[in-house]
Design a protein around this motif. Structure first.
Motif, PDB file in Angstrom:
ATOM      1  N   TRP A 135      73.960 -11.839  -7.939  1.00  0.00           N
ATOM      2  CA  TRP A 135      73.024 -12.641  -7.148  1.00  0.00           C
ATOM      3  C   TRP A 135      72.288 -11.771  -6.123  1.00  0.00           C
ATOM      4  N   VAL A 136      73.007 -10.799  -5.544  1.00  0.00           N
ATOM      5  CA  VAL A 136      72.358  -9.892  -4.601  1.00  0.00           C
ATOM      6  C   VAL A 136      71.258  -9.091  -5.303  1.00  0.00           C
TER       7      VAL A 136
ATOM      8  N   PRO B 139      64.757  -9.530 -11.770  1.00  0.00           N
ATOM      9  CA  PRO B 139      64.658  -9.146 -13.180  1.00  0.00           C
ATOM     10  C   PRO B 139      63.965 -10.239 -13.981  1.00  0.00           C
ATOM     11  N   ASP B 140      63.548  -9.861 -15.186  1.00  0.00           N
ATOM     12  CA  ASP B 140      62.930 -10.849 -16.068  1.00  0.00           C
ATOM     13  C   ASP B 140      63.965 -11.715 -16.764  1.00  0.00           C
ATOM     14  N   ILE B 141      65.106 -11.135 -17.099  1.00  0.00           N
ATOM     15  CA  ILE B 141      66.176 -11.859 -17.789  1.00  0.00           C
ATOM     16  C   ILE B 141      67.505 -11.480 -17.151  1.00  0.00           C
ATOM     17  N   VAL B 142      68.402 -12.457 -17.035  1.00  0.00           N
ATOM     18  CA  VAL B 142      69.773 -12.217 -16.571  1.00  0.00           C
ATOM     19  C   VAL B 142      70.699 -12.541 -17.721  1.00  0.00           C
ATOM     20  N   LEU B 143      71.489 -11.551 -18.169  1.00  0.00           N
ATOM     21  CA  LEU B 143      72.496 -11.718 -19.215  1.00  0.00           C
ATOM     22  C   LEU B 143      73.851 -11.752 -18.526  1.00  0.00           C
TER      23      LEU B 143
ATOM     24  N   ARG C  89      73.071 -21.730 -11.502  1.00  0.00           N
ATOM     25  CA  ARG C  89      72.586 -22.789 -10.618  1.00  0.00           C
ATOM     26  C   ARG C  89      71.786 -22.203  -9.454  1.00  0.00           C
ATOM     27  N   LEU C  90      72.272 -21.113  -8.871  1.00  0.00           N
ATOM     28  CA  LEU C  90      71.554 -20.491  -7.761  1.00  0.00           C
ATOM     29  C   LEU C  90      70.192 -19.973  -8.218  1.00  0.00           C
ATOM     30  N   ILE C  91      70.144 -19.375  -9.411  1.00  0.00           N
ATOM     31  CA  ILE C  91      68.872 -18.816  -9.907  1.00  0.00           C
ATOM     32  C   ILE C  91      67.846 -19.923 -10.100  1.00  0.00           C
ATOM     33  N   LYS C  92      68.268 -21.014 -10.746  1.00  0.00           N
ATOM     34  CA  LYS C  92      67.318 -22.061 -11.119  1.00  0.00           C
ATOM     35  C   LYS C  92      66.936 -22.965  -9.951  1.00  0.00           C
TER      36      LYS C  92
ATOM     37  N   PRO D 237      63.388 -21.254  -5.363  1.00  0.00           N
ATOM     38  CA  PRO D 237      61.982 -21.134  -5.790  1.00  0.00           C
ATOM     39  C   PRO D 237      61.543 -19.693  -6.029  1.00  0.00           C
ATOM     40  N   ASP D 238      62.228 -18.712  -5.412  1.00  0.00           N
ATOM     41  CA  ASP D 238      61.850 -17.316  -5.618  1.00  0.00           C
ATOM     42  C   ASP D 238      62.354 -16.786  -6.951  1.00  0.00           C
ATOM     43  N   THR D 239      63.372 -17.424  -7.548  1.00  0.00           N
ATOM     44  CA  THR D 239      63.994 -16.878  -8.759  1.00  0.00           C
ATOM     45  C   THR D 239      63.996 -17.857  -9.922  1.00  0.00           C
ATOM     46  N   ASN D 240      63.438 -19.047  -9.758  1.00  0.00           N
ATOM     47  CA  ASN D 240      63.572 -20.045 -10.819  1.00  0.00           C
ATOM     48  C   ASN D 240      62.778 -19.696 -12.081  1.00  0.00           C
TER      49      ASN D 240
END
Length: 1010
Positions: A776-777, A784-788, A803-806, A809-812
């Protein structure tokens, strides 16, 4: 022949004068009759009142001047309105009509009160003034409501005066005015005048009668409830039901008679009258009750008496009223026979009391006749008549109730006597039953104790089975995770080598290490199964104890160094000789204990193994091992369970340390099989210490054939390399060309993470994190474009990370792919519910992973092109501030996508740019401040969404709005000022670079096309 006299002229004149005088008298009489109607003279009012019966004049129809005193009513017809309305058909036929009466009062006339009784609806006028309205008068016959006031009212008549009383009336439709045999008073209109002092003596509502009516109603209600309750208690005794119906009829009749003076509606008075006739059925009900009580046979004279009571409801003319008297006497004769003869024949209890009631009832009628002959009037002796009437109606019901009460008492006494006999008989059996009951009670108590103990045992076993089921389910979930990760590191590299048809020693070493780890896990499961089935035997071997243990400890020195843990091995003085022990099981015990100690000891900690001999006399028969670590420790409440199968201290999906929960259980059972002991001490946050005692045997001549230990048995590959340091390198590259998509790998297994990095590094800019929190940090700083990501990780699991990513608003906008060992359908649903874009299960195919990542990157690029293409589309008027128009279907289809709404983040940027469009100082830094993010984050997010740098986005947005202003009719200078350019010349240069034509050429082309 007699002579005939001829009338002379004087004779004819005399006859003429006589005839003229008679005609004059006749004319005067007619005129006087027409203009001076007869008036009723009221000089004084007698105490009995004065009924206004004569002098009334009647005219049918509604006359608007009917109440005017000056109206000439001399031609109206005379009428007596006090007669029965059934004898006045002219009133019924009139519908609405008028009655007038002229009154002349004397000088000493006192104040006048009037009582009104009527069967019509009326309005009372005196001298043209409306005084009272009784009922409802309407031209619609169905709306007329007759009303009988039955009360006294003031009549404002002055002494020595002439007055006019006018009545406007109407007859109610559907009333039985034409029924000639209704036995109720149906006078059309009766007005009786009284002085106020005389009216007080009339007692329109008698308090004594009200008290007596209330008393009679209460008595009837109590007796009704009493006998109805007795019937429900003794349903076979139907006499109580008949008695209850008799009291119910009395109750309704008394209520009707009591309410007679309070009912004013004509229909209601008719209903009250018929209900009051229910008392005529009481005698028949008494006969029916007694026939049922005494079980008499119902012959023809019974039915005749029963039917004769209903005969009272048949309306008879005055010529046949004597039939009512005959019926009444016939019923009384039937009662006299029934209560004087039948009870004596049956010899029933209480028959004498009933006979007294009958005699009293029969004697009441002569008493009434005697009082009437002696002029003993009811008005002067009201209480006497009320008492006699009450006795006449209640003597038979009350005596009947007493008879029933006596019978119930007699029955109860008989039952009590029989009950006493039964109790005497049962007392003889009671003593015998008590002994049997005592024995049964003791046996029952023993059985209950046994059942309770057995139930408690079953509940405990059930609880244990439930707990074991939960533990096993958790174990299989964990063992699946432990299996799938090594399988991923076996299958994916092998598939790659097969596809590339080459030999790669590091890759094969990785495959071999993970295959060996799977084999070790499977061997542990097989060992547990053997121990559970008592199939595992002790396999003794000979060898040097200290050298064997040193060899096992050496296998863990390199993993300890990698993790930064100090591993120390100390040995007390041992005899220099070989001993006999089970080397295979010793290796499994020590491997599990040392691996556990290294796993739960953080970097910078220590693990110390101390070996000491156990002496019995001069011979060593065992060893004592002390294994101490400075790790995280175990809580006191969890310490007793660490040797249970499948037990794990941390059961959450974010536990920091993997495992299956079988290692320490296997150690404990192997130690028990060998005959040793194991104990543990631990303090949370300070570390854990295991104390282990294992037996050994001294070599002798009988044990010379025991095989020796082969040092190749404990291979280095058998060590679980998952204890190696999890602090893998996290690459943090500087800002580079963003045309290469950036992928973040979040995986707690170091080998799998390094394998994925190596596989994806050729195509993507790869960064990595060891758990969800570290990931998350990196996501917030690198975008990044994709998180695996894996699901089960320490610190923060994959669900929480998604849940935090989506939700930020900066990372959704970042795509998330879950790569996990959880294959259950619910796990997939949970991941997708948190917003994951894709879901892959271990073991996975590396080509499939490449394709899924490629598809996600392609979709993001199409989205960026889609949003970027919107700049080339026509929009609403910039002046009106209309929202952006949506692209056409052709444009959307060109990207192979369904119609999408504009991105909310881009809309925020567009809104800010619209608000400050004419400000030439806005920049990327200003936009980042407005959006509460740093410049780097803004750059990455805008680049990911629209493949434009923020500065290019601002410039192209200004130019797009400039084109709109130019189309709207603004000149070049005005447009340059509106979109934030300092000079028209610079605006023209930038506009031409973007649109390949100057603003003036753009305006000209637009006007030409229009």
């Amino acid at each position: 022949m007699p002579s005939t006299s001829i009338p002379t002229h004087s004779d004819r004149a005399a006859w003429a004068r006589l005839v003229g005088g008679l005609l004059l008298i006749l004319c005067l009489t007619t005129v006087y009759a027409q203009h001076t109607p007869s008036a009723v003279s009221l000089v004084d009012i007698p105490n009995g009142g004065f009924l206004l019966q004569t002098g009334w004049r009647f005219q049918p129809g509604d006359n608007p001047n009917g109440a005017v005193p000056l109206l000439d009513d001399s031609r109206w017809r005379s009428i007596d309105p006090t007669l029965d309305i059934r004898k006045l058909p002219q009133l019924q036929q009139a519908g609405i009509g008028w009655l007038r009466l002229h009154l002349t009062t004397g000088p000493s006339l006192p104040p006048i009160m009037v009582t009104v009784f009527q069967s019509i609806a009326s309005e009372v006028y005196v001298d043209g003034q409306l005084l009272y309205r009784f009922g409802t008068i309407s031209t619609n016959p169905d709306s007329v409501q007759a009303y009988n006031p039955c009360a006294g009212f003031n009549l404002p008549l002055k002494p020595s005066s002439q007055h006019l009383v006018a009545i406007r009336f109407a007859c109610q439709a559907n009333l039985h005015y034409d029924n000639k045999f209704l036995p109720w008073d149906a006078a059309a209109l009766q007005m009786r005048l009284f002085s106020p002092t005389a009216l007080l003596t009339l007692h329109p509502i008698s308090l004594q009668a009200s008290y007596m009516d209330t008393f009679r109603v209460g008595i009837a209600f109590i007796l009704f409830i009493l006998h109805l309750s007795l019937f429900f208690a003794y349903r076979t005794q139907r006499a109580n039901l008949y008695a209850a119906s008799m009291y119910l009829m009395l109750l309704l009749a008394f209520l009707a008679k009591a309410s007679n003076g309070f009912v004013h509606s004509i229909n209601a008075r008719m209903v009250v009258y018929y209900v009051s006739l229910l008392d005529t059925l009481v005698s028949s009900a008494v006969i029916f009750t007694l026939y049922s009580l005494f079980n008499f046979r119902k012959e023809w004279f019974f039915w005749l008496a029963f039917a004769s009571s209903a005969f009272r409801f048949v309306p008879l003319s005055a010529n046949y009223q004597w039939l009512y008297i005959a019926v009444t006497y016939y019923i009384n004769i039937q009662l006299a026979w029934l209560f004087s003869v039948a009870p004596n024949q049956r010899k029933l209890v209480g028959a004498g009391i009933v006979r007294v009631g009958v005699l009293v009832n029969l004697a009441i009628l002569p008493v009434f006749s005697l009082l009437s002959a002696l002029n003993f009037t009811a008005g002067e002796h009201e209480w006497v008549y009320h008492i006699l009437y009450m006795v006449a109606f209640l003597c038979i019901p009350l005596t009947l109730s007493l008879r029933l009460a006596l019978e119930h008492g007699w029955v109860n006494r008989q039952l009590m006597a029989r009950l006493q006999d039964v109790e005497t008989l049962s007392a003889r059996n009671l003593a015998q039953q008590q002994e049997k009951q005592q024995l049964l009670a003791e046996q029952n108590e023993q059985l209950e104790l046994q059942v309770a103990d057995r139930t408690r045992e079953l509940n405990q076993k059930a609880d244990q089975l439930r707990e074991m089921d939960v533990v096993k389910s958790r174990f299989f979930s964990n063992i699946t995770h432990e299996f799938r990760t090594p399988l991923s590191l076996i299958l994916s590299p092998v598939e790659k080598l097969l596809q590339e048809n080459r030999f790669d020693r590091p890759t094969l070493t990785l495959v071999h290490r993970n295959a060996d780890q799977l084999l070790r896990l499977i061997n542990q499961l097989l060992d547990l199964s053997k121990l559970e089935g008592n199939y595992m035997n002790v396999a003794l071997m000979q060898g040097e104890v200290t050298g064997f243990i040193d060899h096992v400890v050496t296998l863990f020195r390199r993993p300890a160094e990698q993790k930064g843990v100090t591993l120390t091995y100390t040995v007390d003085q041992f005899p220099d000789q070989s001993y006999i022990f089970d080397a295979d099981k010793w290796e499994k015990i020590l491997t599990n204990l040392i691996a556990n100690a290294l796993k739960f000891t953080p970097s910078g900690g220590t693990v110390t193994l101390t070996l000491a001999p156990v002496w019995v006399g001069v011979e060593m028969n065992g060893i004592q091992i002390k294994l101490a670590d400075s790790g995280i420790g175990i809580a006191a409440d969890q310490l007793p369970h660490i040797f249970d199968r499948f037990y794990q201290v941390d059961n959450s999906s974010t536990r920091a340390y993997g495992g299956t929960g079988i290692g320490l259980a296997l150690v404990n059972e192997l130690v028990g099989l060998l005959g040793g002991t194991i104990t543990v001490e631990s303090q949370l946050g300070a570390g854990t210490t295991f104390y282990l005692t294992l037996p050994v045997k001294v070599m002798s001549s009988t044990t010379s054939d025991v095989p020796k230990i082969s040092w190749s048995v404990p291979k280095s590959s058998s060590v679980d390399h998952s204890i190696s340091s999890l602090d893998a390198r996290i690459s943090q590259p500087a800002i580079q060309e963003y045309l290469v998509p950036r992928v973040l790998i979040v995986e707690d297994n170091a080998e799998l993470r390094e394998f994925l990095v190596a596989e994806l590094a050729d195509v993507y800019d790869v960064i990595q994190a060891v758990d969800g929190q570290a990931g998350w940090v990196l996501i917030q700083t690198e975008l990044p474009d994709i998180v695996l990501t894996d699901v089960m990780m320490p610190q923060m699991d994959g669900y929480e990370l998604t849940r935090l990513i989506k939700n930020n608003p900066d990372t959704n906008h970042i795509a998330v792919v879950m790569l996990t060992a959880k294959t259950a359908q619910q796990s997939r649903i949970d991941g997708l519910r948190q917003g994951a874009d894709d879901y892959l299960t271990k073991p996975f195919n590396i080509n499939e992973l490449h394709l899924r990542l490629h598809n996600l990157i392609t979709r993001q690029q199409k989205l960026g092109a889609y949003f970027r293409q919107q700049f080339a589309l026509p929009t609403g008027s910039p002046v009106s501030g209309q929202p952006e128009s949506q692209p056409s279907a052709a444009v959307v289809d060109s990207f192979g996508m369904d119609s999408l709404a504009p991105d909310s983040f881009l809309l925020r940027i567009y809104s800010l740019l619209d608000q400050y469009l004419d400000d030439p100082t806005i920049s990327v830094d200003w936009l980042a401040d407005q959006l509460n993010m740093n410049r780097k984050t803004l750059y990455r997010k805008v680049q990911s969404l629209i493949q434009l740098a923020p500065a290019d986005l601002i410039r192209q947005y200004r130019l797009r709005k400039a084109a709109e202003f130019l189309r709207a009719g603004y000149n070049v200078t005005e447009t340059a000022d509106l979109v934030g350019f300092n000079t028209p010349s610079y605006f023209t240069t930038v506009f031409k670079e973007f649109y390949l034509q100057t603003p003036s050429e753009f305006i000209a082309s637009h006007e030409k096309s229009a």
